[in-house]
Design a protein around this motif. Structure first.
Motif, PDB file in Angstrom:
ATOM      1  N   ALA A 157     -17.553   4.444   9.238  1.00 25.99           N
ATOM      2  CA  ALA A 157     -17.119   5.681   8.593  1.00 25.99           C
ATOM      3  C   ALA A 157     -15.591   5.772   8.566  1.00 25.99           C
ATOM      4  N   SER A 158     -14.939   5.323   9.649  1.00 20.82           N
ATOM      5  CA  SER A 158     -13.475   5.332   9.671  1.00 20.82           C
ATOM      6  C   SER A 158     -12.907   4.446   8.573  1.00 20.82           C
ATOM      7  N   PHE A 159     -13.495   3.263   8.424  1.00 21.18           N
ATOM      8  CA  PHE A 159     -13.050   2.348   7.372  1.00 21.18           C
ATOM      9  C   PHE A 159     -13.159   3.016   6.000  1.00 21.18           C
ATOM     10  N   ALA A 160     -14.328   3.558   5.691  1.00 26.95           N
ATOM     11  CA  ALA A 160     -14.537   4.181   4.381  1.00 26.95           C
ATOM     12  C   ALA A 160     -13.612   5.379   4.195  1.00 26.95           C
ATOM     13  N   ALA A 161     -13.485   6.204   5.228  1.00 30.90           N
ATOM     14  CA  ALA A 161     -12.665   7.409   5.111  1.00 30.90           C
ATOM     15  C   ALA A 161     -11.188   7.087   4.937  1.00 30.90           C
ATOM     16  N   MET A 162     -10.705   6.041   5.611  1.00 30.31           N
ATOM     17  CA  MET A 162      -9.291   5.679   5.450  1.00 30.31           C
ATOM     18  C   MET A 162      -9.042   4.935   4.145  1.00 30.31           C
ATOM     19  N   MET A 163     -10.026   4.187   3.679  1.00 29.40           N
ATOM     20  CA  MET A 163      -9.842   3.446   2.438  1.00 29.40           C
ATOM     21  C   MET A 163      -9.830   4.353   1.212  1.00 29.40           C
ATOM     22  N   LEU A 164     -10.518   5.496   1.283  1.00 26.87           N
ATOM     23  CA  LEU A 164     -10.513   6.414   0.135  1.00 26.87           C
ATOM     24  C   LEU A 164      -9.088   6.816  -0.260  1.00 26.87           C
ATOM     25  N   PRO A 165      -8.285   7.386   0.643  1.00 28.23           N
ATOM     26  CA  PRO A 165      -6.920   7.744   0.223  1.00 28.23           C
ATOM     27  C   PRO A 165      -6.046   6.520  -0.054  1.00 28.23           C
ATOM     28  N   HIS A 166      -6.333   5.424   0.632  1.00 21.29           N
ATOM     29  CA  HIS A 166      -5.586   4.188   0.381  1.00 21.29           C
ATOM     30  C   HIS A 166      -5.815   3.722  -1.054  1.00 21.29           C
ATOM     31  N   HIS A 167      -7.074   3.677  -1.462  1.00 22.04           N
ATOM     32  CA  HIS A 167      -7.390   3.253  -2.832  1.00 22.04           C
ATOM     33  C   HIS A 167      -6.887   4.277  -3.849  1.00 22.04           C
ATOM     34  N   GLN A 168      -7.014   5.582  -3.536  1.00 25.31           N
ATOM     35  CA  GLN A 168      -6.499   6.586  -4.471  1.00 25.31           C
ATOM     36  C   GLN A 168      -5.002   6.445  -4.616  1.00 25.31           C
ATOM     37  N   GLY A 169      -4.321   6.099  -3.531  1.00 24.80           N
ATOM     38  CA  GLY A 169      -2.881   5.849  -3.612  1.00 24.80           C
ATOM     39  C   GLY A 169      -2.572   4.687  -4.535  1.00 24.80           C
ATOM     40  N   ALA A 170      -3.390   3.628  -4.455  1.00 25.56           N
ATOM     41  CA  ALA A 170      -3.186   2.483  -5.346  1.00 25.56           C
ATOM     42  C   ALA A 170      -3.384   2.887  -6.808  1.00 25.56           C
ATOM     43  N   VAL A 171      -4.391   3.712  -7.062  1.00 28.19           N
ATOM     44  CA  VAL A 171      -4.638   4.200  -8.428  1.00 28.19           C
ATOM     45  C   VAL A 171      -3.439   5.019  -8.905  1.00 28.19           C
ATOM     46  N   ASP A 172      -2.963   5.907  -8.046  1.00 28.71           N
ATOM     47  CA  ASP A 172      -1.829   6.753  -8.430  1.00 28.71           C
ATOM     48  C   ASP A 172      -0.564   5.930  -8.666  1.00 28.71           C
ATOM     49  N   MET A 173      -0.342   4.906  -7.833  1.00 26.61           N
ATOM     50  CA  MET A 173       0.808   4.024  -8.043  1.00 26.61           C
ATOM     51  C   MET A 173       0.682   3.255  -9.346  1.00 26.61           C
ATOM     52  N   ALA A 174      -0.513   2.781  -9.633  1.00 22.72           N
ATOM     53  CA  ALA A 174      -0.742   2.044 -10.879  1.00 22.72           C
ATOM     54  C   ALA A 174      -0.504   2.951 -12.090  1.00 22.72           C
ATOM     55  N   ARG A 175      -0.885   4.207 -11.967  1.00 18.79           N
ATOM     56  CA  ARG A 175      -0.630   5.149 -13.071  1.00 18.79           C
ATOM     57  C   ARG A 175       0.871   5.345 -13.281  1.00 18.79           C
ATOM     58  N   LEU A 176       1.627   5.378 -12.184  1.00 22.29           N
ATOM     59  CA  LEU A 176       3.085   5.475 -12.319  1.00 22.29           C
ATOM     60  C   LEU A 176       3.641   4.240 -13.020  1.00 22.29           C
ATOM     61  N   GLN A 177       3.088   3.077 -12.711  1.00 23.64           N
ATOM     62  CA  GLN A 177       3.514   1.848 -13.398  1.00 23.64           C
ATOM     63  C   GLN A 177       3.256   1.974 -14.901  1.00 23.64           C
ATOM     64  N   LEU A 178       2.093   2.502 -15.255  1.00 18.71           N
ATOM     65  CA  LEU A 178       1.781   2.664 -16.687  1.00 18.71           C
ATOM     66  C   LEU A 178       2.708   3.677 -17.349  1.00 18.71           C
TER      67      LEU A 178
END
Length: 116
Positions: free
Chosen positions: A54-75
């Motif tokens: 559960a810790s892995f999944a819970a920490m990866m959610l904001p980590h992955h959302q951060g990657a999505v948000d960074m990628a959107r800034l790149q676009l």
């Protein structure tokens, strides 16, 4: 880019850009993404720190959302065609993984409720 600590508690760009420029907007956006991502990873919403899965999944959610948000800034601000394609790929792949992890947390209510 520099991090203020090894735990990535915040991120500040090494060089400040002139206010009002696309570079300044990009830097501000990246700083904001890192703050939100780091806070989400520290909170581990939906997981007990004693539950590894559960810790892995819970920490990866904001980590992955951060990657999505960074990628959107790149676009929004980036010009390189190869990096723009990579950003599009990151968005698509990370969103699928976000959905998978969120679904896993919903399917494991004991793990999710143990932090309450």
């Amino acid at each position: 880019m520099a991090h203020s600590s090894p735990g990535m508690t915040s991120m500040k760009m090494d060089h400040a850009a002139a206010p009002g420029t696309p570079v300044a907007a990009f830097q501000h956006g990246m700083d904001s993404v890192m703050v939100v991502m780091d806070e989400g990873m520290r909170r581990m919403t939906g997981a007990s720190p004693d539950d590894i899965d559960a810790s892995f999944a819970a920490m990866m959610l904001p980590h992955h959302q951060g990657a999505v948000d960074m990628a959107r800034l790149q676009l929004l601000y980036g010009k390189d065609p190869a990096l723009r394609r990579l950003a599009q790929s990151i968005i698509a792949e990370q969103q699928v993984e976000i959905q998978q992890m969120a679904a896993w947390l919903k399917q494991h209510p004991v793990a999710a409720q143990s932090s309450k």
